[in-house]
Design a protein around this motif. Structure first.
Motif, mmCIF file in Angstrom:
data_model
loop_
_atom_site.group_PDB
_atom_site.id
_atom_site.type_symbol
_atom_site.label_atom_id
_atom_site.label_comp_id
_atom_site.label_asym_id
_atom_site.label_seq_id
_atom_site.Cartn_x
_atom_site.Cartn_y
_atom_site.Cartn_z
ATOM 1 N N HIS A 185 -47.785 -32.000 -28.017
ATOM 2 C CA HIS A 185 -49.197 -31.963 -28.394
ATOM 3 C C HIS A 185 -50.012 -33.128 -27.854
ATOM 4 O O HIS A 185 -51.207 -33.220 -28.127
ATOM 5 C CB HIS A 185 -49.324 -31.938 -29.921
ATOM 6 N N GLY A 186 -49.391 -34.026 -27.100
ATOM 7 C CA GLY A 186 -50.154 -35.164 -26.598
ATOM 8 C C GLY A 186 -49.270 -36.282 -26.103
ATOM 9 O O GLY A 186 -48.503 -36.111 -25.149
ATOM 10 N N PHE A 187 -49.324 -37.425 -26.811
ATOM 11 C CA PHE A 187 -48.636 -38.611 -26.326
ATOM 12 C C PHE A 187 -48.011 -39.393 -27.481
ATOM 13 O O PHE A 187 -48.491 -39.362 -28.610
ATOM 14 C CB PHE A 187 -49.617 -39.518 -25.573
ATOM 15 N N PHE A 208 -53.525 -37.087 -29.521
ATOM 16 C CA PHE A 208 -53.820 -35.929 -28.679
ATOM 17 C C PHE A 208 -54.208 -36.362 -27.273
ATOM 18 O O PHE A 208 -53.935 -35.665 -26.305
ATOM 19 C CB PHE A 208 -54.964 -35.105 -29.282
ATOM 20 N N ALA A 209 -54.870 -37.526 -27.162
ATOM 21 C CA ALA A 209 -55.335 -38.012 -25.862
ATOM 22 C C ALA A 209 -55.019 -39.493 -25.744
ATOM 23 O O ALA A 209 -54.678 -40.162 -26.731
ATOM 24 C CB ALA A 209 -56.832 -37.773 -25.706
ATOM 25 N N LEU A 219 -63.485 -37.659 -22.907
ATOM 26 C CA LEU A 219 -62.361 -37.354 -23.801
ATOM 27 C C LEU A 219 -62.835 -36.594 -25.033
ATOM 28 O O LEU A 219 -62.226 -35.602 -25.448
ATOM 29 C CB LEU A 219 -61.678 -38.659 -24.191
ATOM 30 N N HIS A 220 -63.935 -37.061 -25.610
ATOM 31 C CA HIS A 220 -64.506 -36.386 -26.785
ATOM 32 C C HIS A 220 -64.827 -34.929 -26.462
ATOM 33 O O HIS A 220 -64.484 -34.015 -27.235
ATOM 34 C CB HIS A 220 -65.770 -37.124 -27.217
ATOM 35 N N ASN A 221 -65.452 -34.689 -25.334
ATOM 36 C CA ASN A 221 -65.791 -33.324 -24.943
ATOM 37 C C ASN A 221 -64.548 -32.491 -24.668
ATOM 38 O O ASN A 221 -64.505 -31.287 -24.995
ATOM 39 C CB ASN A 221 -66.702 -33.342 -23.715
ATOM 40 N N ASP A 222 -63.541 -33.103 -24.075
ATOM 41 C CA ASP A 222 -62.278 -32.383 -23.842
ATOM 42 C C ASP A 222 -61.634 -31.962 -25.151
ATOM 43 O O ASP A 222 -61.106 -30.852 -25.262
ATOM 44 C CB ASP A 222 -61.307 -33.266 -23.048
ATOM 45 N N LEU A 223 -61.662 -32.838 -26.140
ATOM 46 C CA LEU A 223 -61.065 -32.510 -27.434
ATOM 47 C C LEU A 223 -61.861 -31.437 -28.161
ATOM 48 O O LEU A 223 -61.282 -30.619 -28.885
ATOM 49 C CB LEU A 223 -60.938 -33.762 -28.290
ATOM 50 N N LEU A 224 -63.167 -31.428 -27.981
ATOM 51 C CA LEU A 224 -63.979 -30.344 -28.551
ATOM 52 C C LEU A 224 -63.544 -29.002 -27.959
ATOM 53 O O LEU A 224 -63.376 -28.011 -28.697
ATOM 54 C CB LEU A 224 -65.458 -30.582 -28.277
ATOM 55 N N PHE A 243 -60.665 -28.384 -26.515
ATOM 56 C CA PHE A 243 -59.272 -28.148 -26.897
ATOM 57 C C PHE A 243 -59.179 -27.542 -28.281
ATOM 58 O O PHE A 243 -58.442 -26.589 -28.517
ATOM 59 C CB PHE A 243 -58.487 -29.454 -26.818
ATOM 60 N N SER A 244 -59.934 -28.106 -29.229
ATOM 61 C CA SER A 244 -59.883 -27.576 -30.601
ATOM 62 C C SER A 244 -60.468 -26.182 -30.685
ATOM 63 O O SER A 244 -60.046 -25.346 -31.482
ATOM 64 C CB SER A 244 -60.655 -28.518 -31.550
#
Length: 296
Positions: A86-88, A100-101, A285-290, A292-293
């Motif tokens: 799920h990430g790192f 997650f990132a 990163l914030h936009n990527d997680l948006l 992703f979710s």
């Protein structure tokens, strides 16, 4: 499980942590307390500080700012970094962190002359590592560049913008990818070994050589640097020939949701650049997680 682990507590990592916290992301910053910025005696070209700012003062202010927004900080070096389903995963100071990132902001280490007081000389402003940062303060004084290759010679030529007296000193090391004929006036070359060095008042050093020569000058180390990129490479991040991390315009690496910022990244080693990269990476990163979710 954090949204992001930021590895590195210099200007780049601290800026990213502030932005992420203000974007309501859960973030922890891993800081070994060895930021290259901590050695800056006083920066006069960083915006908004007309009287200059010591690197340690700048870092303290940035730490205070990040803590006010609830950024968690753990003091220590990252011992292990792995990719997970799920990430790192990052092991540090006896803890195992998951996210997650990941933002990688470990910077680099300057290679200095093998003098027992070299780090202290940098901290006091006697031994310099960045002519872009402090070339202006030379103000016509003689300059010595310590190095023995073409890159050092280019740095010596760059410093002719600030003085007419520049000497490339190999300190006894053999020239590697250039010859004495490559050193054209007004540049000078000395291959003599160093007998003694002594800091002078202000920000100069007196260098005495075994051949009897002596130069009192502003002294720069142009011996190269070591990017702190080993942990990134361990999770598959691609490095360039110098060991730095190439990134996209949004600080992405070739590993998904793994960003790199600051001096460990290919580019200009400046405080403002590192901070800007931290801002860019945090928002991306914030936009990527948006996204992703939304997909999960």
């Amino acid at each position: 499980m954090y949204d992001c682990i930021v590895l590195g507590g210099g200007p780049a990592g601290l800026t990213a942590s502030v932005y992420l916290a203000r974007l309501r992301r859960s973030v922890i910053i891993v800081d070994a307390g060895l930021s290259r910025a901590s050695l800056i005696p006083r920066s006069y070209n960083h915006p908004a500080f007309p009287e200059g700012v010591p690197g340690r003062v700048l870092l303290d202010r940035m730490h205070d700012q990040s803590s006010r927004f609830g950024v968690e900080r753990i003091v220590g070096r990252g011992d292990r970094l792995e990719r997970t389903e799920h990430g790192f995963l990052c092991a540090v100071a006896g803890r195992t962190l998951h996210s997650f990132a990941f933002i990688y902001a470990t910077g680099l280490v300057d290679i200095l002359p093998q003098w027992p007081d070299a780090v202290e000389l940098v901290r006091n402003g006697n031994l310099r590592v960045c002519p872009i940062c402090d070339g202006y303060e030379i103000n016509g004084a003689p300059v010595v560049i310590i190095g023995n290759n073409r890159r050092a010679a280019k740095e010596a030529a760059f410093l002719l913008s600030f003085t007419e007296s520049v000497t490339l000193a190999t300190l006894g090391a053999e020239l590697t990818d250039l010859s004495p004929a490559d050193i054209e006036p007004p540049l000078r070359l000395t291959t003599a070994r160093l007998l003694h060095h002594r800091p002078l008042s202000g920000d100069r050093i007196s260098l005495e050589f075994v051949d009897g020569g002596r130069i009192d000058a502003a002294v720069y180390s142009a011996l190269g640097c070591r990017p702190q990129s080993q942990l990134a490479q361990a999770v598959g991040v691609r490095l360039d020939e110098e060991g730095r991390i190439p990134t996209s315009q949004h600080q992405r690496t070739n590993v998904e949701r793994f960003f790199a910022i600051g001096d460990v990244v290919t580019g200009l080693n400046q405080l403002g650049v590192a901070m800007a990269q931290g801002e860019i990476a945090a928002v991306a990163l914030h936009n990527d997680l948006l996204a992703f979710s939304g997909d999960h």
